[in-house]
Structure formats: C-alpha cells, structure tokens
Design a protein around this motif. Structure first.
Motif, PDB file in Angstrom:
ATOM      1  N   ILE A   1       0.865  -1.176   0.000  1.00  0.00           N
ATOM      2  CA  ILE A   1       0.000   0.000   0.000  1.00  0.00           C
ATOM      3  C   ILE A   1       0.899   1.222   0.000  1.00  0.00           C
ATOM      4  CG2 ILE A   1      -1.740   1.314   1.263  1.00  0.00           C
ATOM      5  CD1 ILE A   1      -2.779  -1.310   2.394  1.00  0.00           C
ATOM      6  N   MET A   2       0.652   2.131  -0.927  1.00  0.00           N
ATOM      7  CA  MET A   2       1.512   3.294  -1.081  1.00  0.00           C
ATOM      8  C   MET A   2       0.680   4.526  -1.409  1.00  0.00           C
ATOM      9  SD  MET A   2       3.135   2.302  -4.819  1.00  0.00           S
ATOM     10  CE  MET A   2       4.247   3.705  -4.828  1.00  0.00           C
ATOM     11  N   ARG A   3       1.322   5.681  -1.350  1.00  0.00           N
ATOM     12  CA  ARG A   3       0.643   6.924  -1.722  1.00  0.00           C
ATOM     13  C   ARG A   3       0.391   6.919  -3.218  1.00  0.00           C
ATOM     14  NH1 ARG A   3       4.541   9.428   1.798  1.00  0.00           N
ATOM     15  NH2 ARG A   3       5.630  10.331   0.001  1.00  0.00           N
ATOM     16  N   ALA A   4      -0.833   7.227  -3.610  1.00  0.00           N
ATOM     17  CA  ALA A   4      -1.183   7.223  -5.024  1.00  0.00           C
ATOM     18  C   ALA A   4      -0.411   8.290  -5.788  1.00  0.00           C
ATOM     19  CB  ALA A   4      -2.687   7.430  -5.192  1.00  0.00           C
ATOM     20  N   SER A   5      -0.125   9.407  -5.141  1.00  0.00           N
ATOM     21  CA  SER A   5       0.613  10.476  -5.814  1.00  0.00           C
ATOM     22  C   SER A   5       2.025  10.026  -6.182  1.00  0.00           C
ATOM     23  CB  SER A   5       0.672  11.715  -4.922  1.00  0.00           C
ATOM     24  OG  SER A   5       1.315  11.417  -3.685  1.00  0.00           O
ATOM     25  N   SER A   6       2.623   9.151  -5.375  1.00  0.00           N
ATOM     26  CA  SER A   6       3.962   8.651  -5.682  1.00  0.00           C
ATOM     27  C   SER A   6       3.942   7.743  -6.905  1.00  0.00           C
ATOM     28  CB  SER A   6       4.527   7.896  -4.482  1.00  0.00           C
ATOM     29  OG  SER A   6       4.656   8.747  -3.355  1.00  0.00           O
TER      30      SER A   6
ATOM     31  N   MET B   1      -5.058   7.546 -10.256  1.00  0.00           N
ATOM     32  CA  MET B   1      -3.901   7.902  -9.433  1.00  0.00           C
ATOM     33  C   MET B   1      -3.995   9.347  -8.961  1.00  0.00           C
ATOM     34  SD  MET B   1      -0.803   6.228 -11.682  1.00  0.00           S
ATOM     35  CE  MET B   1      -1.000   4.626 -12.464  1.00  0.00           C
ATOM     36  N   ALA B   2      -4.454  10.240  -9.847  1.00  0.00           N
ATOM     37  CA  ALA B   2      -4.545  11.652  -9.500  1.00  0.00           C
ATOM     38  C   ALA B   2      -5.643  11.923  -8.482  1.00  0.00           C
ATOM     39  CB  ALA B   2      -4.792  12.483 -10.761  1.00  0.00           C
ATOM     40  N   ALA B   3      -6.723  11.151  -8.533  1.00  0.00           N
ATOM     41  CA  ALA B   3      -7.851  11.391  -7.638  1.00  0.00           C
ATOM     42  C   ALA B   3      -7.709  10.717  -6.285  1.00  0.00           C
ATOM     43  CB  ALA B   3      -9.150  10.917  -8.302  1.00  0.00           C
ATOM     44  N   ALA B   4      -6.926   9.621  -6.227  1.00  0.00           N
ATOM     45  CA  ALA B   4      -6.855   8.810  -5.021  1.00  0.00           C
ATOM     46  C   ALA B   4      -5.833   9.344  -4.026  1.00  0.00           C
ATOM     47  CB  ALA B   4      -6.513   7.365  -5.384  1.00  0.00           C
ATOM     48  N   THR B   5      -5.993   8.921  -2.774  1.00  0.00           N
ATOM     49  CA  THR B   5      -5.004   9.212  -1.743  1.00  0.00           C
ATOM     50  C   THR B   5      -4.055   8.035  -1.546  1.00  0.00           C
ATOM     51  OG1 THR B   5      -6.560   8.437  -0.048  1.00  0.00           O
ATOM     52  CG2 THR B   5      -6.517  10.805  -0.511  1.00  0.00           C
ATOM     53  N   LYS B   6      -4.562   6.804  -1.674  1.00  0.00           N
ATOM     54  CA  LYS B   6      -3.747   5.610  -1.504  1.00  0.00           C
ATOM     55  C   LYS B   6      -4.061   4.611  -2.608  1.00  0.00           C
ATOM     56  CE  LYS B   6      -3.617   5.932   3.573  1.00  0.00           C
ATOM     57  NZ  LYS B   6      -3.863   5.195   4.853  1.00  0.00           N
ATOM     58  N   VAL B   7      -3.124   3.695  -2.832  1.00  0.00           N
ATOM     59  CA  VAL B   7      -3.342   2.629  -3.796  1.00  0.00           C
ATOM     60  C   VAL B   7      -2.754   1.340  -3.240  1.00  0.00           C
ATOM     61  CG1 VAL B   7      -1.238   3.293  -5.059  1.00  0.00           C
ATOM     62  CG2 VAL B   7      -2.928   1.817  -6.153  1.00  0.00           C
ATOM     63  N   SER B   8      -3.504   0.264  -3.390  1.00  0.00           N
ATOM     64  CA  SER B   8      -3.021  -1.063  -3.045  1.00  0.00           C
ATOM     65  C   SER B   8      -2.537  -1.728  -4.325  1.00  0.00           C
ATOM     66  CB  SER B   8      -4.142  -1.896  -2.410  1.00  0.00           C
ATOM     67  OG  SER B   8      -3.749  -3.246  -2.257  1.00  0.00           O
ATOM     68  N   VAL B   9      -1.255  -2.084  -4.356  1.00  0.00           N
ATOM     69  CA  VAL B   9      -0.644  -2.726  -5.522  1.00  0.00           C
ATOM     70  C   VAL B   9      -0.428  -4.192  -5.183  1.00  0.00           C
ATOM     71  CG1 VAL B   9       1.312  -2.728  -7.118  1.00  0.00           C
ATOM     72  CG2 VAL B   9       0.504  -0.565  -6.131  1.00  0.00           C
ATOM     73  N   ARG B  10      -1.061  -5.069  -5.948  1.00  0.00           N
ATOM     74  CA  ARG B  10      -0.939  -6.501  -5.693  1.00  0.00           C
ATOM     75  C   ARG B  10      -0.643  -7.235  -6.996  1.00  0.00           C
ATOM     76  NH1 ARG B  10      -6.589  -7.725  -2.874  1.00  0.00           N
ATOM     77  NH2 ARG B  10      -7.216  -6.372  -4.600  1.00  0.00           N
ATOM     78  N   VAL B  11       0.169  -8.283  -6.893  1.00  0.00           N
ATOM     79  CA  VAL B  11       0.460  -9.170  -8.008  1.00  0.00           C
ATOM     80  C   VAL B  11       0.225 -10.595  -7.520  1.00  0.00           C
ATOM     81  CG1 VAL B  11       2.204 -10.005  -9.632  1.00  0.00           C
ATOM     82  CG2 VAL B  11       2.160  -7.580  -8.992  1.00  0.00           C
ATOM     83  N   ASP B  12      -0.616 -11.339  -8.231  1.00  0.00           N
ATOM     84  CA  ASP B  12      -0.870 -12.708  -7.782  1.00  0.00           C
ATOM     85  C   ASP B  12       0.149 -13.663  -8.381  1.00  0.00           C
ATOM     86  OD1 ASP B  12      -1.627 -13.269 -10.381  1.00  0.00           O
ATOM     87  OD2 ASP B  12      -3.744 -13.596  -9.940  1.00  0.00           O
ATOM     88  N   GLY B  13       0.013 -14.952  -8.069  1.00  0.00           N
ATOM     89  CA  GLY B  13       0.977 -15.935  -8.504  1.00  0.00           C
ATOM     90  C   GLY B  13       1.062 -16.102 -10.009  1.00  0.00           C
ATOM     91  N   GLU B  14       0.014 -15.715 -10.734  1.00  0.00           N
ATOM     92  CA  GLU B  14       0.014 -15.796 -12.187  1.00  0.00           C
ATOM     93  C   GLU B  14       0.518 -14.505 -12.829  1.00  0.00           C
ATOM     94  OE1 GLU B  14      -0.680 -18.552 -13.830  1.00  0.00           O
ATOM     95  OE2 GLU B  14      -0.993 -19.557 -11.909  1.00  0.00           O
ATOM     96  N   GLY B  15       0.861 -13.513 -12.010  1.00  0.00           N
ATOM     97  CA  GLY B  15       1.368 -12.251 -12.537  1.00  0.00           C
ATOM     98  C   GLY B  15       0.318 -11.212 -12.821  1.00  0.00           C
ATOM     99  N   VAL B  16      -0.958 -11.486 -12.549  1.00  0.00           N
ATOM    100  CA  VAL B  16      -2.009 -10.494 -12.775  1.00  0.00           C
ATOM    101  C   VAL B  16      -1.839  -9.350 -11.784  1.00  0.00           C
ATOM    102  CG1 VAL B  16      -4.494 -10.057 -12.764  1.00  0.00           C
ATOM    103  CG2 VAL B  16      -3.609 -12.213 -13.677  1.00  0.00           C
ATOM    104  N   LEU B  17      -1.836  -8.140 -12.301  1.00  0.00           N
ATOM    105  CA  LEU B  17      -1.643  -6.948 -11.482  1.00  0.00           C
ATOM    106  C   LEU B  17      -2.992  -6.365 -11.088  1.00  0.00           C
ATOM    107  CD1 LEU B  17       0.115  -4.585 -10.345  1.00  0.00           C
ATOM    108  CD2 LEU B  17      -0.060  -3.544 -12.634  1.00  0.00           C
ATOM    109  N   SER B  18      -3.157  -6.071  -9.805  1.00  0.00           N
ATOM    110  CA  SER B  18      -4.357  -5.426  -9.283  1.00  0.00           C
ATOM    111  C   SER B  18      -3.968  -4.101  -8.652  1.00  0.00           C
ATOM    112  CB  SER B  18      -5.052  -6.313  -8.239  1.00  0.00           C
ATOM    113  OG  SER B  18      -6.062  -5.590  -7.548  1.00  0.00           O
TER     114      SER B  18
END
Length: 349
Positions: free
Chosen positions: A189-194, A281-298
């Motif tokens: 979980i990171m700052r969306a602005s970053s 990204m511009a509208a959000a305050t935070k973003v959860s970045v996840r990658v599953d075992g098959e490489g799908v990015l969420s």
C-alpha cells in the motif's frame, strides 16, 4: 411496489463528483452497469488484457431506491440484478453539462495537463474532490424502469434543468480477469501520488512496456538502486529509466505504508495499461498494488469523496465517504514486450 415505480432511482447532490469518479475508468467508450440494492457498479475493459471497475455504494447518494421485480413464484430464486451496457462517453458528457466552463473538461481523458494541474492543487492544499476547485455541483437524479428502457438522467442547478435518456444495450457475458487473492506474490500500500509521479516520469521514455521488480530484501532491482524493495522500470526509444521505492526510511509518512513480498518477482505489462489508470492515481489518496501468482496486477485506488451523499456512509469522526477504483492488468507473455531489453513475462523465485 406500485406498478409505475421505476426499478431503480437515485439522487446525487453533486453530479460533478460522480463525473470525476467515472472519468477514472473512462479509457473506453462503453461501460457495463450493474444495479443492486447496495449500489451501482460500472466496469470497462479492453479486450481480455485490462479491466477496471468502480462501485458507487448507495451511501454516496442522497437517496437510493431499488425495487427488483418479484420472482414468478415463491419456489423460484430472486431475479439476477439488472445488467446493461451504456455509452460511457455520452454519460460523461451529460454529467459535465453544468461544468462546461471548466478548462479541464475540454481536454481528452488522460492528458498530462490534467495531472499537472492536480499536483499543483495538491501542493496548494486543495483536495481534488473539493468544491473549491469545482465551482459547480448540480443535483442529479437517475432512474431505470427495466430491461429495454433507457437510463434517464435528470439534472438541475440554479433553475436550469436538463433530462437525458441514454440508450441501454444488452450486456455481453464477458468474464472478469481472474485474480487470486489467496496467492499473492506482492502486496503493498503506497501513496497514489507517488505512483502517479513514477508513471509520469517513465512516460518520457515512450516505452511499450513496464517492468515491476520486487523483493523482500533490499536488492530487488537488477539495475538501479540496490536498496530498493520495489522498482518500476521502462525502456523506450528515448532511453531507459527506473523508479525505486524502499521500506527503509526515516520519514514519518513512508511512501510504502505496508509491504509484503515472499520472494523476488519480476512482471511485465503494457505501459498503456498503467497509463490508463492515471486519472485514478490523481484522484486517489492511496493505492493497493498486488500481483498474484500468475502475474495479474491489481491496482485498487482509495478515493475520498467530498460533498456526495448523506445516507450515513461516511463513518464517524467527520471522515469522508470513500470510493474504490479497481484496475486489473494481465502480464505480457514472452515476446510481447517490444522495447524491453530483458524479455517479457512473469518471473517468481
């Protein structure tokens, strides 16, 4: 239920706020709409490689009514929630009807100027969803009578009213991109602005693909800062660049708020897919970045919504109600990442 009652109706106290939320997923012309007792779900997709969706829960509306038709008999299951397609471009133009004086409204979605202006407003202490930056709100009423009928939108402000009927289309039975939440190779979980700043920086390389490197130890990047836990890298016609993030920081507000990575991974994605999420990204305050075992990015963006709804969904202590904008991106397979010198696909150790 009265025979003339619509299947669905809702009132928003600020059409402009809904416009800003829906613009986050407006990278295609059509959107799939699903109505339920809990809220509205809008989704868009590009082939079978990228999809996005946003759920507008009923607490974001001043009033919300859902009158599903009863089953034919007591032995039958309740009917499925209504689902249909609409022209998303027409919906956005309708919601934008009272804000034509906004200089950003004339720009194409995803334009750099929108994000540059957002960052200036952020540094000036103005929230992207604050009425101070909007100047207009507008009351908006949605209604839908059932399959085959239009989605009606009635808007009013300062004595001016407009009614638009948007044609609805039968929805395709497209399946969502599968994402395995119980098999995560990376979660942070990171700052969306970053993340926005990183994507903007990498855009200058005009890359075709972007690589995500991650490691539980500070040695994830094969090129660049050896102290990085998470790196985004891209190579294009104008050169190559890498943006590094680390969990080791003395700051009270670290960029990576949480970080979990069981082993070293590297996944490659179309750069255009991540760039399509720039509005979120511009509208959000935070973003959860996840990658599953098959490489799908969420990518799940948390957006604080000011001035929308009054149904008690904002929580206690004066907290703003929130909306979540989700993107899912399929990784590139070997040979698809043109311009990526290290090859493509997903690697996991």
């Amino acid at each position: 239920m009265a025979s003339n009652a619509p299947l669905f109706s809702a009132v928003s106290s600020s059409a402009r706020q809904l416009l800003l939320l829906l613009r986050c997923i407006a990278f295609t012309k059509k959107a799939l709409v699903r109505i339920s007792a809990d809220g509205l779900r809008f989704s868009t997709e590009e082939g079978s490689t990228m999809e996005s969706f946003i759920f507008l829960e009923k607490a974001l509306f001043t009033s919300y009514t859902y009158n599903p038709p009863p089953p034919p008999s007591s032995q039958d299951d309740p009917p499925a929630p209504p689902t249909f397609e609409i022209n998303l471009t027409s919906l956005l133009e309708t919601l934008n009807i009272f804000s034509l004086s906004d200089p950003n409204s004339a720009k194409r979605p995803g334009g750099y100027d929108d994000f540059a202006a957002h960052r200036l407003n952020r540094h000036a202490g103005i929230n992207a969803f604050s009425n101070r930056t909007l100047g207009v709100t507008g009351v908006c009423t949605f209604s839908y009578d059932g399959p085959g009928t239009p989605l009606s939108i009635h808007m009013s402000e300062a004595g001016v009213t407009t009614t638009c009927d948007l044609t609805t289309y039968e929805a395709d039975n497209a399946e969502e991109i599968p994402f395995h939440r119980d098999d995560l190779a990376l979660k942070t979980i990171m700052r969306a602005s970053s993340l926005l700043d990183a994507i903007t920086e990498l855009s200058s390389m005009t890359p075709a693909s972007i690589a995500i490197h991650a490691s539980p130890t500070s040695s994830s990047s094969s090129r660049g800062n050896p102290n990085a836990n998470l790196s985004l890298s891209a190579t294009g016609a104008l050169g190559s660049a890498t943006v590094d993030f680390t969990t080791s920081t003395s700051s009270d507000t670290p960029v990576l708020e949480t970080f979990h990575c069981a082993g070293r991974i590297r996944s490659n994605y179309r750069f255009a897919a991540l760039k399509a999420a720039q509005r979120a990204m511009a509208a959000a305050t935070k973003v959860s970045v996840r990658v599953d075992g098959e490489g799908v990015l969420s990518l799940q963006f948390l957006v604080e919504v000011e001035g929308v709804g009054s149904m008690g969904g904002g929580g206690g202590g004066g907290a703003l109600p929130v909306a979540f904008v989700d993107f899912r991106v399929v990784p590139l397979v070997e040979g698809e990442g043109e311009g990526e010198g290290e090859g493509s696909g997903t690697e996991r150790e």
